[in-house]
Design a protein around this motif. Sequence first.
Motif, mmCIF file in Angstrom:
data_model
loop_
_atom_site.group_PDB
_atom_site.id
_atom_site.type_symbol
_atom_site.label_atom_id
_atom_site.label_comp_id
_atom_site.label_asym_id
_atom_site.label_seq_id
_atom_site.Cartn_x
_atom_site.Cartn_y
_atom_site.Cartn_z
ATOM 1 N N LEU A 204 0.863 -1.184 0.000
ATOM 2 C CA LEU A 204 0.000 0.000 0.000
ATOM 3 C C LEU A 204 0.899 1.234 0.000
ATOM 4 N N ALA A 205 0.809 2.040 -1.052
ATOM 5 C CA ALA A 205 1.650 3.230 -1.192
ATOM 6 C C ALA A 205 0.861 4.471 -0.826
ATOM 7 N N LEU A 206 1.435 5.289 0.041
ATOM 8 C CA LEU A 206 0.794 6.507 0.518
ATOM 9 C C LEU A 206 1.687 7.699 0.240
ATOM 10 N N VAL A 207 1.106 8.775 -0.290
ATOM 11 C CA VAL A 207 1.910 9.979 -0.522
ATOM 12 C C VAL A 207 2.153 10.689 0.802
ATOM 13 N N PRO A 208 3.325 11.279 0.977
ATOM 14 C CA PRO A 208 3.665 11.918 2.259
ATOM 15 C C PRO A 208 3.082 13.314 2.363
ATOM 16 N N SER A 209 1.769 13.399 2.591
ATOM 17 C CA SER A 209 1.113 14.703 2.664
ATOM 18 C C SER A 209 1.467 15.449 3.935
ATOM 19 N N ASP A 210 1.978 14.746 4.913
ATOM 20 C CA ASP A 210 2.338 15.340 6.196
ATOM 21 C C ASP A 210 3.661 14.714 6.622
ATOM 22 N N ASP A 211 3.923 14.677 7.889
ATOM 23 C CA ASP A 211 5.133 14.061 8.409
ATOM 24 C C ASP A 211 5.199 12.594 7.994
ATOM 25 N N VAL A 212 6.289 12.197 7.365
ATOM 26 C CA VAL A 212 6.408 10.844 6.834
ATOM 27 C C VAL A 212 6.276 9.807 7.943
ATOM 28 N N GLU A 213 6.890 10.070 9.086
ATOM 29 C CA GLU A 213 6.819 9.112 10.189
ATOM 30 C C GLU A 213 5.384 8.920 10.662
ATOM 31 N N GLN A 214 4.636 10.025 10.761
ATOM 32 C CA GLN A 214 3.250 9.924 11.225
ATOM 33 C C GLN A 214 2.375 9.228 10.193
ATOM 34 N N ILE A 215 2.575 9.579 8.899
ATOM 35 C CA ILE A 215 1.804 8.919 7.842
ATOM 36 C C ILE A 215 2.093 7.422 7.841
ATOM 37 N N THR A 216 3.337 7.062 8.070
ATOM 38 C CA THR A 216 3.697 5.641 8.111
ATOM 39 C C THR A 216 2.983 4.932 9.254
ATOM 40 N N THR A 217 2.995 5.539 10.430
ATOM 41 C CA THR A 217 2.316 4.954 11.591
ATOM 42 C C THR A 217 0.825 4.785 11.326
ATOM 43 N N ASP A 218 0.193 5.848 10.811
ATOM 44 C CA ASP A 218 -1.238 5.783 10.518
ATOM 45 C C ASP A 218 -1.513 4.797 9.385
ATOM 46 N N GLY A 219 -0.600 4.776 8.404
ATOM 47 C CA GLY A 219 -0.763 3.863 7.281
ATOM 48 C C GLY A 219 -0.682 2.409 7.694
ATOM 49 N N GLU A 220 0.152 2.124 8.675
ATOM 50 C CA GLU A 220 0.272 0.741 9.148
ATOM 51 C C GLU A 220 -1.029 0.260 9.788
ATOM 52 N N ALA A 221 -1.731 1.153 10.452
ATOM 53 C CA ALA A 221 -3.037 0.794 11.012
ATOM 54 C C ALA A 221 -4.039 0.514 9.897
ATOM 55 N N LEU A 222 -3.980 1.319 8.838
ATOM 56 C CA LEU A 222 -4.861 1.086 7.690
ATOM 57 C C LEU A 222 -4.510 -0.225 7.008
ATOM 58 N N ALA A 223 -3.220 -0.479 6.834
ATOM 59 C CA ALA A 223 -2.775 -1.724 6.204
ATOM 60 C C ALA A 223 -3.199 -2.937 7.015
ATOM 61 N N ALA A 224 -3.107 -2.836 8.341
ATOM 62 C CA ALA A 224 -3.505 -3.954 9.199
ATOM 63 C C ALA A 224 -4.993 -4.238 9.074
ATOM 64 N N VAL B 56 5.769 4.496 2.268
ATOM 65 C CA VAL B 56 5.638 5.951 2.302
ATOM 66 C C VAL B 56 6.991 6.537 1.917
ATOM 67 N N PRO B 57 7.163 6.951 0.684
ATOM 68 C CA PRO B 57 8.448 7.493 0.253
ATOM 69 C C PRO B 57 8.641 8.913 0.756
ATOM 70 N N ASP B 58 9.806 9.483 0.508
ATOM 71 C CA ASP B 58 10.037 10.866 0.903
ATOM 72 C C ASP B 58 9.733 11.834 -0.230
ATOM 73 N N SER B 59 9.113 11.335 -1.297
ATOM 74 C CA SER B 59 8.652 12.209 -2.374
ATOM 75 C C SER B 59 7.343 11.645 -2.915
ATOM 76 N N TYR B 60 6.509 12.529 -3.413
ATOM 77 C CA TYR B 60 5.235 12.115 -3.989
ATOM 78 C C TYR B 60 5.443 11.274 -5.247
ATOM 79 N N ASN B 61 6.448 11.619 -6.006
ATOM 80 C CA ASN B 61 6.651 11.005 -7.312
ATOM 81 C C ASN B 61 6.861 9.504 -7.235
ATOM 82 N N ALA B 62 7.485 9.058 -6.164
ATOM 83 C CA ALA B 62 7.853 7.650 -6.057
ATOM 84 C C ALA B 62 6.643 6.734 -5.987
ATOM 85 N N VAL B 63 5.491 7.253 -5.564
ATOM 86 C CA VAL B 63 4.286 6.419 -5.531
ATOM 87 C C VAL B 63 3.885 6.022 -6.944
#
Length: 344
Positions: free
Chosen positions: A54-74, A88-95
Motif C-alpha cells: 500500500l503506497a501513501l503519498v507523504p502529505s504530512d510528516d512521513v513518520e506519522q503517515i507511516t504509523t497511521d498507514g500501518e493501522a490502515l494496512a492492518a 511511504v516514500p520521501d517524495s510524492y513522485n515515487a508512488v
Amino acid sequence: MIQFPKRFAVPALVGASALLLAACSSGGDTEATDSAAPTTDTEAGADLPDSLTLALVPSDDVEQITTDGEALAAALSDEIGIPVEVFVPDSYNAVVVALQTGQADIGFLGPIAMWQAHEEAGAEIVLQAVRYGSSEYVGQWFTNDPDTYCLDDVTTEADDEGINYSYCNGATGYSGPQGEDALALVPADASIAWVDATSASGYYFPATQLSGLLGIEDPITGFPNGTFAGGHPQAVQAVYDGDATIGLSYNDARGNLAEEFSDVGEQVVVFAYTENIPNDGVVLNGELSADAQQTLTDALLALAGTDEGLAALDAVYEIEGLEAANLGAFEGIVASTYANFGSE
C-alpha cells in the motif's frame, strides 16, 4: 457551513531512486513483484499476491503517515486475509513510479497523479475520498483587493467557531465554476501566489481555466510576477500579508490561518472558483487481475463502513468515506487538464 478539507499537492512523474523502490517491494526483491509472483485464492475467489504493498503519498510528516498507514494496512489485511505492507516514500513522485514498476499494488493519490498513474503506469482508478459528504472540491481564487475583483457586494459568513469568511461573485457553496467574469480583470502584471506547479487546485485547474477563458497558454509567462508559494496556507499568507494581490488554494485553506490570524477570512476575500475537482482517491496496479481489483475495491469500501477502517482512513488523510470513482470526471476535466499542463 465553512469546510476545511485537507489537501495535498501531487507532482508530475519524475525518476525515483531504484534503491528506495527496491526496499519497498512487497516481495522483498524486484522479481517477487512481477506477474509470475505466487498468488493466493481468497474467499472471494480472486487471485491476489501472497502480500500487497500500500503506497501513501507523504502529505504530512512521513513518520506519522507511516504509523497511521500501518493501522490502515492492518485493517485491510484483516479484511482480505493476506499481509499488506506500507510504502511511504520521501517524495510524492515515487508512488507513481512504484505503481509503474510493479512495486506497489495500491496507491492513495491526488486527482492529477491518479490520472497520471492511469496514463503512464496503467493503473486503474477505482475509488474517491469523501469529505463533508462530497467526492469533489474546488480551487478558489482570493484577493486582498475586493474593490477590483468583486463585481457584486462582499458577503460574510461565520463558521461554527465564529470566524468570519468573505466571498463575492457567487463564490460560495463550494461548487464551481463561479466568478469567472472577474478573471478577465486580472492584469498581466498581477502578483499571483500560485500554490505549486504540481497542485490540482492551486495551479493545474486554475491554469486550465485561464487557458479556456483568456487564451493564456502558460500562466507562468502570462503572469511574470506570479510566484509559487509552496503550499496552500502559504498562498493565503502571501495575500494576507500583501506580498501578492491574488492567490489560489483549495477551498477553504483560509481556515489553516484562522487560529493565528482571526481576520484572515475577512481580509482575504474569495472571488472565484474553478471547475469541480475530483477528490483524491485510490488506484490499483493494472497488472492485478480484474477479480483481484474487484476484491480490493470491495474490501476498501467495506473498511470505510467500519469504525476501525474509518478511523484509519481519517487518521491518514482525513477521509470520511470512500465511493466509486467518477471516471467521467477523470476522463474529461482531469485528462484535459493533465494534457495541457502535465509533464512532458
